[in-house]
Design a protein around this motif. Structure first.
Motif, PDB file in Angstrom:
ATOM      1  N   VAL A 149      -1.943   3.383   4.226  1.00  0.00           N
ATOM      2  CA  VAL A 149      -2.107   4.432   5.246  1.00  0.00           C
ATOM      3  C   VAL A 149      -3.293   4.168   6.175  1.00  0.00           C
ATOM      4  N   PRO A 150      -4.484   3.799   5.671  1.00  0.00           N
ATOM      5  CA  PRO A 150      -5.605   3.579   6.607  1.00  0.00           C
ATOM      6  C   PRO A 150      -5.310   2.516   7.669  1.00  0.00           C
ATOM      7  N   LEU A 151      -4.632   1.435   7.289  1.00  0.00           N
ATOM      8  CA  LEU A 151      -4.265   0.403   8.262  1.00  0.00           C
ATOM      9  C   LEU A 151      -3.280   0.950   9.291  1.00  0.00           C
ATOM     10  N   THR A 152      -2.319   1.744   8.823  1.00  0.00           N
ATOM     11  CA  THR A 152      -1.306   2.307   9.717  1.00  0.00           C
ATOM     12  C   THR A 152      -1.927   3.290  10.701  1.00  0.00           C
ATOM     13  N   LEU A 153      -2.742   4.206  10.184  1.00  0.00           N
ATOM     14  CA  LEU A 153      -3.361   5.197  11.064  1.00  0.00           C
ATOM     15  C   LEU A 153      -4.321   4.543  12.050  1.00  0.00           C
ATOM     16  N   ALA A 154      -5.049   3.524  11.607  1.00  0.00           N
ATOM     17  CA  ALA A 154      -5.978   2.838  12.509  1.00  0.00           C
ATOM     18  C   ALA A 154      -5.245   2.096  13.615  1.00  0.00           C
ATOM     19  N   SER A 155      -3.997   1.688  13.357  1.00  0.00           N
ATOM     20  CA  SER A 155      -3.216   0.937  14.341  1.00  0.00           C
ATOM     21  C   SER A 155      -2.507   1.831  15.340  1.00  0.00           C
ATOM     22  N   GLY A 156      -2.289   3.096  14.979  1.00  0.00           N
ATOM     23  CA  GLY A 156      -1.500   3.988  15.820  1.00  0.00           C
ATOM     24  C   GLY A 156      -1.978   4.115  17.258  1.00  0.00           C
ATOM     25  N   PRO A 157      -3.266   4.399  17.499  1.00  0.00           N
ATOM     26  CA  PRO A 157      -3.719   4.561  18.892  1.00  0.00           C
ATOM     27  C   PRO A 157      -3.479   3.322  19.750  1.00  0.00           C
ATOM     28  N   TYR A 158      -3.696   2.135  19.205  1.00  0.00           N
ATOM     29  CA  TYR A 158      -3.454   0.898  19.955  1.00  0.00           C
ATOM     30  C   TYR A 158      -1.984   0.796  20.338  1.00  0.00           C
ATOM     31  N   LEU A 159      -1.103   1.079  19.399  1.00  0.00           N
ATOM     32  CA  LEU A 159       0.334   0.972  19.660  1.00  0.00           C
ATOM     33  C   LEU A 159       0.778   2.010  20.682  1.00  0.00           C
ATOM     34  N   ARG A 160       0.222   3.218  20.590  1.00  0.00           N
ATOM     35  CA  ARG A 160       0.606   4.259  21.555  1.00  0.00           C
ATOM     36  C   ARG A 160       0.098   3.922  22.951  1.00  0.00           C
ATOM     37  N   ALA A 189      -5.006  -4.680  11.246  1.00  0.00           N
ATOM     38  CA  ALA A 189      -5.103  -5.825  10.338  1.00  0.00           C
ATOM     39  C   ALA A 189      -5.686  -7.032  11.053  1.00  0.00           C
ATOM     40  N   ALA A 190      -5.195  -7.333  12.252  1.00  0.00           N
ATOM     41  CA  ALA A 190      -5.686  -8.487  12.996  1.00  0.00           C
ATOM     42  C   ALA A 190      -7.144  -8.298  13.411  1.00  0.00           C
ATOM     43  N   ARG A 191      -7.506  -7.084  13.810  1.00  0.00           N
ATOM     44  CA  ARG A 191      -8.894  -6.828  14.195  1.00  0.00           C
ATOM     45  C   ARG A 191      -9.838  -7.022  12.997  1.00  0.00           C
ATOM     46  N   LEU A 192      -9.458  -6.458  11.852  1.00  0.00           N
ATOM     47  CA  LEU A 192     -10.286  -6.605  10.659  1.00  0.00           C
ATOM     48  C   LEU A 192     -10.393  -8.073  10.245  1.00  0.00           C
ATOM     49  N   ALA A 193      -9.276  -8.793  10.288  1.00  0.00           N
ATOM     50  CA  ALA A 193      -9.296 -10.204   9.890  1.00  0.00           C
ATOM     51  C   ALA A 193     -10.175 -11.031  10.823  1.00  0.00           C
ATOM     52  N   PRO A 252     -19.140  -7.647  13.746  1.00  0.00           N
ATOM     53  CA  PRO A 252     -19.321  -6.292  13.195  1.00  0.00           C
ATOM     54  C   PRO A 252     -18.034  -5.470  13.305  1.00  0.00           C
ATOM     55  N   ARG A 253     -17.915  -4.481  12.461  1.00  0.00           N
ATOM     56  CA  ARG A 253     -16.778  -3.577  12.509  1.00  0.00           C
ATOM     57  C   ARG A 253     -16.881  -2.711  13.754  1.00  0.00           C
ATOM     58  N   ASP A 254     -15.748  -2.170  14.192  1.00  0.00           N
ATOM     59  CA  ASP A 254     -15.725  -1.306  15.370  1.00  0.00           C
ATOM     60  C   ASP A 254     -14.990  -0.011  15.032  1.00  0.00           C
ATOM     61  N   ALA A 255     -14.710   0.786  16.054  1.00  0.00           N
ATOM     62  CA  ALA A 255     -14.093   2.091  15.821  1.00  0.00           C
ATOM     63  C   ALA A 255     -12.727   1.970  15.145  1.00  0.00           C
ATOM     64  N   MET A 256     -11.985   0.900  15.440  1.00  0.00           N
ATOM     65  CA  MET A 256     -10.667   0.751  14.832  1.00  0.00           C
ATOM     66  C   MET A 256     -10.759   0.456  13.342  1.00  0.00           C
ATOM     67  N   THR A 257     -11.754  -0.297  12.929  1.00  0.00           N
ATOM     68  CA  THR A 257     -11.795  -0.810  11.555  1.00  0.00           C
ATOM     69  C   THR A 257     -12.854  -0.168  10.670  1.00  0.00           C
ATOM     70  N   GLU A 258     -13.657   0.729  11.211  1.00  0.00           N
ATOM     71  CA  GLU A 258     -14.779   1.255  10.437  1.00  0.00           C
ATOM     72  C   GLU A 258     -14.317   2.012   9.186  1.00  0.00           C
TER      73      GLU A 258
END
Length: 364
Positions: free
Chosen positions: A59-70, A333-337, A345-351
């Motif tokens: 779920v955390p990966l999915t929710l973090a990806s939602g805004p980018y996809l939208r 996933a790609a941002r975190l990797a 450093p981590r950012d708003a998408m991956t924090e």
């Protein structure tokens, strides 16, 4: 012989998304074994973004990806129904208990609410969980977006380039393809999907037990034709799902048959099981089986993806085991990797993500 900072093996959604993240910061090579990227799992996806798909750990990966996809216009509103019979009350309650604390948007609906969203549902289906945020994904558009972005930032894509040998030369990898091409790279990224364990063994790394599982989908012509606003419908017990697609119905028996890495093909028994299960759900008439296909979804033993450097083999980075949710989680996933690989450093998408859940060292 060209030298690269990073060689990504695989140009499906995993390899393309990570290469798009890496290319602005490094010299990147992407090697694809097939004639075109996305031939296997990426090109055979059922194409939905569903907040609960894959379990609470995903779920955390999915929710973090939602805004980018939208923001990118890759999602179209659909909604999802997890449906159950009279005897499935405990499963429905358990689902609410498991996912309620994760931040997803879900609600219980009764028989009337179920029937209003799923015309023709048979009487023994009496309850459901409604997930309004579920959406269709433009998989082809998203994959093309990543390919375009990586190339625009200087990444080089080579197709028909199956990796045949990997060897260390000082602080570099020498990569040889089946056609005899050779490249040098400081880091090799394993984004080889169903072939991830095979690539690891070529590199001298220990296989992690990433298992490809076959998933079957069949396209049906049914009467009445499914309305465009029909939700994605999933059995709470996990034995089927279906959704409308251009006036037709895409149906899967939710099968997970172990398979060697291959060009997967549907089996007739799986198709027959899917149709039989659908007929026990709705009173629609099946007029024709128009198309059927299968793809491989690859899982690590704990069903969480694997992102990170191999604990034993220097310069070998895992980006694999993404199961059936690799597309819907690809932005985060790609941002975190990229951050793990380059030490960014981590950012708003991956924090809100915990990389320890995905570290290959967790397998000991």
């Amino acid at each position: 012989m060209s030298t690269y900072d990073i060689a990504v093996v695989g140009a499906g959604i995993a390899g393309a998304s990570l290469a798009a993240e890496l290319a602005p910061h490094a010299r990147v090579l992407v090697l694809e074994a097939e004639d075109r990227p996305g031939y296997h799992s990426t090109g055979r996806s059922a194409a939905f973004w569903e907040e609960c798909y894959g379990g609470p750990e995903i779920v955390p990966l999915t929710l973090a990806s939602g805004p980018y996809l939208r923001r990118g216009g890759f999602l179209a509103e659909r909604g999802a129904l997890y449906i159950g019979r009279d005897g499935d009350t405990a499963e429905l309650d358990g689902f609410m208990d498991r996912f309620g604390p994760t931040g997803v948007t879900i609600e219980r609906v009764d028989r009337a609410g179920l029937a209003a969203r799923l015309p023709g549902v048979r009487p023994d289906w009496t309850g459901a969980i409604w997930e309004p945020a579920c959406a269709d994904i433009d998989v082809a558009g998203l994959h093309a977006h990543y390919l375009k972005a990586m190339v625009a930032h200087g990444a080089e894509l080579v197709v028909r380039a199956q990796v045949a040998a990997l060897s260390r030369e000082g602080d570099l990898w020498r990569i040889e393809t089946g056609r005899g091409e050779q490249f040098l790279a400081r880091t090799v990224v394993n984004a080889a999907g169903a072939w991830a364990d095979q690539l690891a063994e070529i590199a001298g790394a220990r296989a992690l037990g990433i298992q490809p599982l076959r998933r079957t989908v069949v396209q049906l012509r049914v009467d009445p034709a499914p309305s465009a606003d029909l939700p994605l419908v999933l059995d709470i017990a996990g034995s089927f799902y279906f959704k409308p697609e251009s006036g037709r119905l895409w149906l899967s028996p939710h099968d997970e048959e172990p398979s060697p890495p291959c060009d997967a093909a549907p089996e007739e028994l799986a198709v027959a099981e899917a149709i039989d299960r659908l007929q026990h759900v709705v009173d629609w008439r099946i007029e024709a089986v128009e198309h059927k296909w299968a793809g491989l979804r690859s899982f690590a033993p704990d069903r969480c993806p694997v992102y990170g450097f191999d604990p034993e083999v220097e310069g070998f980075f895992w980006f694999a085991g993404q199961g059936g949710y690799g597309i819907q989680t690809s932005p985060a996933a790609a941002r975190l990797a990229r951050q793990l690989l380059l030490g960014h450093p981590r950012d708003a998408m991956t924090e809100g993500l915990d990389p320890r859940l995905y570290d290959p060292a967790r397998f000991g």
